[in-house]
Design an enzyme around this catalytic site. Structure first.
Site, PDB file in Angstrom:
ATOM      1  N   PHE A 145      39.014 110.680   6.241  1.00 20.70           N
ATOM      2  CA  PHE A 145      38.218 111.119   7.380  1.00 20.70           C
ATOM      3  C   PHE A 145      39.149 111.808   8.364  1.00 20.70           C
ATOM      4  O   PHE A 145      40.005 111.173   8.985  1.00 20.70           O
ATOM      5  CB  PHE A 145      37.485 109.975   8.072  1.00 20.70           C
ATOM      6  CG  PHE A 145      36.601 110.491   9.187  1.00 20.70           C
ATOM      7  CD1 PHE A 145      35.333 110.984   8.909  1.00 20.70           C
ATOM      8  CD2 PHE A 145      37.055 110.540  10.493  1.00 20.70           C
ATOM      9  CE1 PHE A 145      34.524 111.500   9.915  1.00 20.70           C
ATOM     10  CE2 PHE A 145      36.262 111.054  11.506  1.00 20.70           C
ATOM     11  CZ  PHE A 145      34.990 111.533  11.218  1.00 20.70           C
ATOM     12  N   ASP A 230      48.048 112.080   9.719  1.00 19.61           N
ATOM     13  CA  ASP A 230      46.931 112.031  10.659  1.00 19.61           C
ATOM     14  C   ASP A 230      46.916 110.644  11.299  1.00 19.61           C
ATOM     15  O   ASP A 230      46.432 109.674  10.717  1.00 19.61           O
ATOM     16  CB  ASP A 230      45.620 112.307   9.934  1.00 19.61           C
ATOM     17  CG  ASP A 230      44.409 112.276  10.873  1.00 19.61           C
ATOM     18  OD1 ASP A 230      44.532 111.755  11.996  1.00 19.61           O
ATOM     19  OD2 ASP A 230      43.332 112.753  10.467  1.00 19.61           O
ATOM     20  N   LYS A 259      42.444 110.925  20.169  1.00 17.00           N
ATOM     21  CA  LYS A 259      41.801 109.703  20.644  1.00 17.00           C
ATOM     22  C   LYS A 259      42.553 109.042  21.796  1.00 17.00           C
ATOM     23  O   LYS A 259      42.354 109.391  22.943  1.00 17.00           O
ATOM     24  CB  LYS A 259      41.558 108.741  19.477  1.00 17.00           C
ATOM     25  CG  LYS A 259      40.538 109.307  18.477  1.00 17.00           C
ATOM     26  CD  LYS A 259      39.976 108.263  17.577  1.00 17.00           C
ATOM     27  CE  LYS A 259      39.060 108.858  16.517  1.00 17.00           C
ATOM     28  NZ  LYS A 259      37.835 109.468  17.071  1.00 17.00           N
TER      29      LYS A 259
END
Length: 404
Positions: A145, A230, A259
């Site tokens: 993801f 990531d 984030k």
């Protein structure tokens, strides 16, 4: 007799009426928040055990982050990258030093940062490695993801994320996560990068086999391939270290961050790499009007300062051990398996008992917010400011849910 009128049903109905149905949220309408707790429109408090998918690593409304935002709001909030502002270099230097890299390229969302990494890797492949035009390939993992842009969903293996959004962007090779032999077999002279999550979040907090990331680093070195980590969900203190990949003693060629970098206040993302990699970009080839804006940089710089103390990494490691011990004690008592590191866990609920969605709904009824994924799995990711008492309370509520 006084009748109490609750606001939640009406607020949920309005949201359902006026927004596209791209999410299926729990029936909770948050109005206020502080630390690890949120309060809904009817005054009910919940312990936040999702933390905005790690966007709220430092909790809701961390005083230092709020102060940095307030101070910047009184000065300047946006200039665009057509000009330089006085917060830009401070943020970029701090983040580069935190990552141990030469350069930083700030963007806004995590998906933008992943897109940035893809573009940089391709350009590096053509300009530095010498791959023929239009032939660059990037190896990615199944069940990944990395976002929901059209390019990113092109290499997703999740039907919900991918179906009906084609035609898809070429140039990606999907291999099983954690399978070093599969990566080795997939590498060709056209391979420019391997893009992986050090721990797969959306897939259920999957930790790769021991030695996989170190082996991946060696393969990339041997074949002149960029290793891209990531760390959008796994980084910035979530797993007990600044970056999850540190658990394996590995340093990637490029970090992809987001984030928590915005402190739960503004969207902030970035890629960090050395000059030999990020230096391939020239003016006009990539950018964003809001990327690296003054407000984002002021908040991001404070995030970097918080992480530089090591306090949050230590809390995550220490309290994470408590969290995982409590969860592992439930194996065989409604829990099938537990995975994760630090204050991050994927919990497989016995599907004979309930789905992950049902577990989260029942936890919410008991005042704990979590998120399901893939059937009977739930994800737990409390803010790093959570207390031992908070952890014990959440564990007790999960145990009660499993008992029925």
């Amino acid at each position: 007799m006084t009748t109490v009128e609750f606001r939640t049903p009406g607020a949920l109905a309005d949201a359902e009426r006026w927004t596209a149905h791209n999410y299926h949220p729990l029936p909770v309408v948050v109005a206020e928040a502080e630390g690890a707790w949120v309060t809904d429109v009817d005054g009910r408090r919940y312990l936040d055990f999702l933390a905005g998918y790690s966007a709220l690593n430092f909790g809701h409304r961390h005083p230092g982050l709020i102060a940095a935002a307030h101070a910047q709001l009184d000065r300047v909030t946006l200039t665009s990258r057509a000009f330089v502002h006085d917060q830009f270099a401070t943020f970029c230097r701090g983040l580069a030093e935190l990552c141990g890299k030469d350069l930083v390229l700030p963007m806004n969302t995590g998906a933008e940062a992943v897109e940035t990494a893809i573009k940089v890797a391709r350009k590096w492949g053509y300009r530095v490695k010498g791959v023929a035009d239009e032939r660059a390939e990037i190896i990615v993992a199944a069940n990944n993801f990395h976002g929901r842009t059209t390019t990113i969903v092109s290499f997703s293996t999740d039907p919900e994320a991918r179906a009906d959004f084609g035609p898809y962007t070429p140039g990606f090779v999907v291999v099983p996560y954690g399978d070093l032999d599969a990566v080795r077999a997939a590498i060709t002279p056209n391979t420019v990068a391997v893009l992986m999550e050090p721990i797969q979040g959306e897939a259920g907090v999957l930790v790769p086999p021991a030695g996989f990331l170190a082996g991946l680093r060696e393969l990339c070195d041997t074949n002149n391939v960029l290793m891209i980590a990531d760390e959008i969900q796994s980084g910035l203190g979530r797993t007990g270290k600044t970056f999850a990949i540190e658990h394996d003693g590995v340093v990637p060629d490029m970090y992809v961050l987001g984030k928590a970098l915005g402190g739960g206040i503004v969207p902030v993302s970035a890629v960090a790499a050395d000059q030999a990699v990020l230096g391939v970009l020239r003016p006009g080839e990539h950018g964003s009007t809001f990327g690296g804006n003054p407000l984002a940089c002021a908040v991001g710089a404070e995030v970097v300062r918080l992480l530089a103390t090591g306090e949050f990494q230590e809390r995550s490691a220490r309290l994470g051990a408590r969290l995982h011990a409590g969860l592992e004690a439930m194996i065989g008592h409604g829990v099938v398996a537990v995975r994760g590191r630090g204050l991050w866990a994927g919990v497989d609920i016995d599907p004979a008992l309930m789905t992950g969605r049902q577990a989260c709904e029942r936890l919410a009824e008991r005042g704990v917010l979590a998120k399901d994924t893939h059937g009977s799995t739930i994800r737990l990711a409390p803010p790093l400011v959570v207390t031992e008492e908070d952890l014990d309370h959440a564990l007790a509520q999960l145990a009660a849910v499993l008992k029925g």
